[in-house]
Design an enzyme around this catalytic site. Structure first.
Site, PDB file in Angstrom:
ATOM      1  N   LYS A  13     -14.397 -53.900   7.068  1.00  0.00           N
ATOM      2  CA  LYS A  13     -13.139 -54.606   6.802  1.00  0.00           C
ATOM      3  C   LYS A  13     -12.305 -53.904   5.729  1.00  0.00           C
ATOM      4  O   LYS A  13     -11.110 -53.698   5.893  1.00  0.00           O
ATOM      5  CB  LYS A  13     -13.409 -56.055   6.343  1.00  0.00           C
ATOM      6  CG  LYS A  13     -14.191 -56.883   7.330  1.00  0.00           C
ATOM      7  CD  LYS A  13     -14.333 -58.339   6.881  1.00  0.00           C
ATOM      8  CE  LYS A  13     -15.112 -58.550   5.610  1.00  0.00           C
ATOM      9  NZ  LYS A  13     -16.563 -58.274   5.706  1.00  0.00           N
ATOM     10  N   ARG A  88     -13.793 -67.314   3.806  1.00  0.00           N
ATOM     11  CA  ARG A  88     -15.210 -67.158   4.143  1.00  0.00           C
ATOM     12  C   ARG A  88     -15.845 -68.508   4.471  1.00  0.00           C
ATOM     13  O   ARG A  88     -17.031 -68.556   4.779  1.00  0.00           O
ATOM     14  CB  ARG A  88     -15.945 -66.543   2.960  1.00  0.00           C
ATOM     15  CG  ARG A  88     -16.208 -65.043   3.097  1.00  0.00           C
ATOM     16  CD  ARG A  88     -16.943 -64.616   1.840  1.00  0.00           C
ATOM     17  NE  ARG A  88     -17.658 -63.402   1.916  1.00  0.00           N
ATOM     18  CZ  ARG A  88     -17.206 -62.225   1.474  1.00  0.00           C
ATOM     19  NH1 ARG A  88     -15.981 -62.114   1.027  1.00  0.00           N
ATOM     20  NH2 ARG A  88     -17.977 -61.165   1.514  1.00  0.00           N
ATOM     21  N   ARG A 129     -23.771 -47.526   1.231  1.00  0.00           N
ATOM     22  CA  ARG A 129     -22.757 -47.873   0.231  1.00  0.00           C
ATOM     23  C   ARG A 129     -23.415 -48.117  -1.132  1.00  0.00           C
ATOM     24  O   ARG A 129     -22.891 -47.736  -2.175  1.00  0.00           O
ATOM     25  CB  ARG A 129     -22.003 -49.141   0.679  1.00  0.00           C
ATOM     26  CG  ARG A 129     -20.918 -49.566  -0.285  1.00  0.00           C
ATOM     27  CD  ARG A 129     -20.031 -50.626   0.323  1.00  0.00           C
ATOM     28  NE  ARG A 129     -20.629 -51.945   0.278  1.00  0.00           N
ATOM     29  CZ  ARG A 129     -20.074 -53.033   0.826  1.00  0.00           C
ATOM     30  NH1 ARG A 129     -18.947 -52.936   1.489  1.00  0.00           N
ATOM     31  NH2 ARG A 129     -20.651 -54.202   0.736  1.00  0.00           N
ATOM     32  N   ARG A 135     -23.272 -50.895  -5.964  1.00  0.00           N
ATOM     33  CA  ARG A 135     -22.902 -52.312  -6.031  1.00  0.00           C
ATOM     34  C   ARG A 135     -24.139 -53.143  -6.291  1.00  0.00           C
ATOM     35  O   ARG A 135     -25.166 -52.967  -5.642  1.00  0.00           O
ATOM     36  CB  ARG A 135     -22.247 -52.737  -4.708  1.00  0.00           C
ATOM     37  CG  ARG A 135     -20.740 -52.663  -4.767  1.00  0.00           C
ATOM     38  CD  ARG A 135     -20.126 -53.093  -3.486  1.00  0.00           C
ATOM     39  NE  ARG A 135     -20.395 -54.488  -3.135  1.00  0.00           N
ATOM     40  CZ  ARG A 135     -19.660 -55.171  -2.282  1.00  0.00           C
ATOM     41  NH1 ARG A 135     -18.612 -54.601  -1.717  1.00  0.00           N
ATOM     42  NH2 ARG A 135     -19.952 -56.404  -1.983  1.00  0.00           N
ATOM     43  N   ARG A 146     -27.049 -62.242   1.974  1.00  0.00           N
ATOM     44  CA  ARG A 146     -25.609 -62.280   2.279  1.00  0.00           C
ATOM     45  C   ARG A 146     -25.383 -62.448   3.780  1.00  0.00           C
ATOM     46  O   ARG A 146     -24.437 -63.122   4.204  1.00  0.00           O
ATOM     47  CB  ARG A 146     -24.920 -61.013   1.763  1.00  0.00           C
ATOM     48  CG  ARG A 146     -24.722 -61.060   0.243  1.00  0.00           C
ATOM     49  CD  ARG A 146     -24.467 -59.706  -0.357  1.00  0.00           C
ATOM     50  NE  ARG A 146     -23.269 -59.075   0.165  1.00  0.00           N
ATOM     51  CZ  ARG A 146     -23.080 -57.758   0.205  1.00  0.00           C
ATOM     52  NH1 ARG A 146     -24.017 -56.938  -0.222  1.00  0.00           N
ATOM     53  NH2 ARG A 146     -21.962 -57.271   0.676  1.00  0.00           N
TER      54      ARG A 146
HETATM   55  P1  AMP Z   1     -17.157 -58.581  -0.661  1.00  0.00           P
HETATM   56  O1  AMP Z   1     -16.738 -57.432  -1.500  1.00  0.00           O
HETATM   57  O2  AMP Z   1     -16.059 -59.114   0.213  1.00  0.00           O
HETATM   58  O3  AMP Z   1     -18.415 -58.298   0.124  1.00  0.00           O
HETATM   59  O4  AMP Z   1     -17.513 -59.767  -1.674  1.00  0.00           O
HETATM   60  C1  AMP Z   1     -18.546 -59.639  -2.626  1.00  0.00           C
HETATM   61  C2  AMP Z   1     -19.003 -61.018  -3.099  1.00  0.00           C
HETATM   62  O5  AMP Z   1     -17.890 -61.695  -3.721  1.00  0.00           O
HETATM   63  C3  AMP Z   1     -19.461 -61.967  -2.014  1.00  0.00           C
HETATM   64  O6  AMP Z   1     -20.827 -61.751  -1.641  1.00  0.00           O
HETATM   65  C4  AMP Z   1     -19.251 -63.308  -2.688  1.00  0.00           C
HETATM   66  O7  AMP Z   1     -20.261 -63.562  -3.654  1.00  0.00           O
HETATM   67  C5  AMP Z   1     -17.944 -63.086  -3.450  1.00  0.00           C
HETATM   68  N1  AMP Z   1     -16.789 -63.446  -2.596  1.00  0.00           N
HETATM   69  C6  AMP Z   1     -15.823 -62.605  -2.116  1.00  0.00           C
HETATM   70  N2  AMP Z   1     -14.930 -63.270  -1.374  1.00  0.00           N
HETATM   71  C7  AMP Z   1     -15.327 -64.568  -1.372  1.00  0.00           C
HETATM   72  C8  AMP Z   1     -14.840 -65.749  -0.765  1.00  0.00           C
HETATM   73  N3  AMP Z   1     -13.746 -65.742   0.026  1.00  0.00           N
HETATM   74  N4  AMP Z   1     -15.513 -66.908  -0.982  1.00  0.00           N
HETATM   75  C9  AMP Z   1     -16.597 -66.952  -1.772  1.00  0.00           C
HETATM   76  N5  AMP Z   1     -17.130 -65.869  -2.356  1.00  0.00           N
HETATM   77  C10 AMP Z   1     -16.518 -64.690  -2.173  1.00  0.00           C
END
Ligand code: AMP
Length: 199
Positions: A13, A88, A129, A135, A146
């Site tokens: 994404k 989400r 990654r 990360r 996740r």
């Molecule tokens: P991402 O970089 O999109 O994989 O997000 C990393 C982490 O940020 C996720 O595993 C969640 O803990 C938190 N996070 C990001 N976006 C959201 C969202 N829309 N709702 C809740 N938690 C989020």
């Protein structure tokens, strides 16, 4: 153009949001990146979010929704945005719909791109990654969690957007250019082409 990018972690994404952002001249709004920036800066929001992110859990809806609504109020998102990693949960999707409905021009979403890749490919991408970006939530155990969270909380959004006629499935397997070619082809049926592609 107002687009949501849906799909499991590691589906590509963020990579595709960056390409679409360049092509259409609209900002990517990536909630994970906003949280990580806040964590680096040691803000209150960052301190709160870190606990959830490190466990692989979702940050509570009210926190994420307030943050995104604030971000969408910025001038650069007036003509469109690419939401990467939001919504989400169904609660977040409803809050976004409500916001767009209330916005002055009442312009709804143009599409929800749903990235589809195999679980094997997701693991491969996320583990590589982790090696590149270090990360904190890309360890094997947290990745598994996740993915469970994705299936329980986020996957219902596929039906949510399908029932509203907005879902655009994207085969996320293959090279970055192959995937972006597929996205451009699907979007061309729904939105005006990017300015530089117009004749
Ligand atoms: P991402 O970089 O999109 O994989 O997000 C990393 C982490 O940020 C996720 O595993 C969640 O803990 C938190 N996070 C990001 N976006 C959201 C969202 N829309 N709702 C809740 N938690 C989020």
């Amino acid at each position: 153009m107002r687009v949501v990018l849906l799909g499991p972690p590691g589906a590509g994404k963020g990579t595709q949001a960056a390409k679409l952002s360049k092509a259409f001249g609209i900002p990517p709004v990536a909630t994970g990146d906003i949280f990580r920036a806040n964590i680096r800066e040691g803000t209150e929001l960052g301190i709160l979010a870190k606990e959830y992110i490190d466990r692989g859990d979702l940050v509570p809806d009210e926190v994420v929704i307030a943050m995104v609504m604030d971000r969408l109020g910025a001038d650069d998102s007036a003509d469109g945005f690419l939401l990467d990693g939001f919504p989400r949960t169904v609660g977040q999707a409803e809050a976004l719909d409500k916001r767009l409905h209330q916005a002055r021009d009442q312009h709804p979403l143009d599409a929800a791109l749903n990235f589809e890749i195999t679980e094997r490919e997701q693991f491969k991408r996320l583990l590589s990654r982790a090696e590149r970006e270090h990360r904190s939530d890309d360890s094997e155990e947290i990745i598994r969690h996740r993915l469970e969270v994705y299936h329980a909380k986020t996957k219902p959004l596929v039906d949510y957007y399908a029932s509203r006629g907005m879902l655009v499935p994207v085969n996320g397997m293959g090279s970055i250019d192959e995937v972006s070619g597929r996205i451009m082809a699907s979007l061309s049926e729904r939105v005006d082409p990017p300015a530089q592609a117009r004749t």
